[in-house]
Scaffold this active site. Sequence first.
Site, PDB file in Angstrom:
ATOM      1  N   SER A 176       0.858  -1.177   0.000  1.00  0.00           N
ATOM      2  CA  SER A 176       0.000   0.000   0.000  1.00  0.00           C
ATOM      3  C   SER A 176       0.894   1.227   0.000  1.00  0.00           C
ATOM      4  CB  SER A 176      -0.875  -0.014   1.266  1.00  0.00           C
ATOM      5  OG  SER A 176      -1.459   1.239   1.522  1.00  0.00           O
ATOM      6  N   TYR A 205      -2.790  -0.665  10.290  1.00  0.00           N
ATOM      7  CA  TYR A 205      -2.558  -0.934   8.876  1.00  0.00           C
ATOM      8  C   TYR A 205      -1.132  -0.585   8.444  1.00  0.00           C
ATOM      9  CZ  TYR A 205      -3.611  -1.111   3.853  1.00  0.00           C
ATOM     10  OH  TYR A 205      -3.630  -1.417   2.513  1.00  0.00           O
TER      11      TYR A 205
END
Length: 272
Positions: free
Chosen positions: A141, A154
């Site tokens: 990501s 995350y």
Amino acid sequence: MSYWNEKVALVTGASRGLGLAIARQLVSQGATVILVARDQEALTAAAETLATLPGMAVPMAADVTSDDDVKRLEQEVAARFGALDLLVNNVGISSRGKLLDTQLADFRRQWELNVISAIRCVQAFAPLLIRRKGHIVNIGSLASKSAARFIGPYATTKFALAGFTQQLRLELQEEGVHVLLVCPGPIARDDAGNRYDDQASDLPPEARKPGAGVKLKALDPDKLATSILQACERRQADLIVPWKARILFAVSQISPCWGDWLQAKFSSRNKG
């Protein structure tokens, strides 16, 4: 003839979203693709959508957080196909929340899904990939390179995945295995903007938005899938989409304070 014609690939989290988009691109180019997810019914439905394409989609239900399931999966792939040309570790989960309010159980859950599952699959399938000098793709990501506010564990897990990928790339170079880290921005999905409503009720409004409010256009999963496969063919070390995010990452390495300022500038919380 396509590079992927008659190659064998395995994609986790392949019943929908980016995983299914990658599988679609591969099958359309003549590959045999093993679709992996926990829900057999969803996998079968996904495979049926690919049935008219030149390659073949093979649904195999497995939980990649289970040692036994991944071992069984590896044995089945080895018995049926004998080797593997591409492993895509796509499965993962994101969330919203303040770090100080996040339960350790939530850290462990994301750690297992976003990091350990990839390590487990790489270790299981490495011999098959080495045999074919194949490709390993880990889906990270933008949060693998730069953390944002209110995204819970995350970024912690995606930074770890980036470190694992870099070390793996160095260690597998002599074996001829290509390792790619993909760092995409928010990917277009039907529930964008409301999927975190139950987690973000006490957070600023931007926390509910894709990318926690980062000012980026949502990525088309099919176009991203095409870019990923092209990056494999070129044997790139990483793929960052959009490209301009590299500027933030470079600045953050030089000066964390400047990096924080840039991130604020390009997020919804900047009112200027």
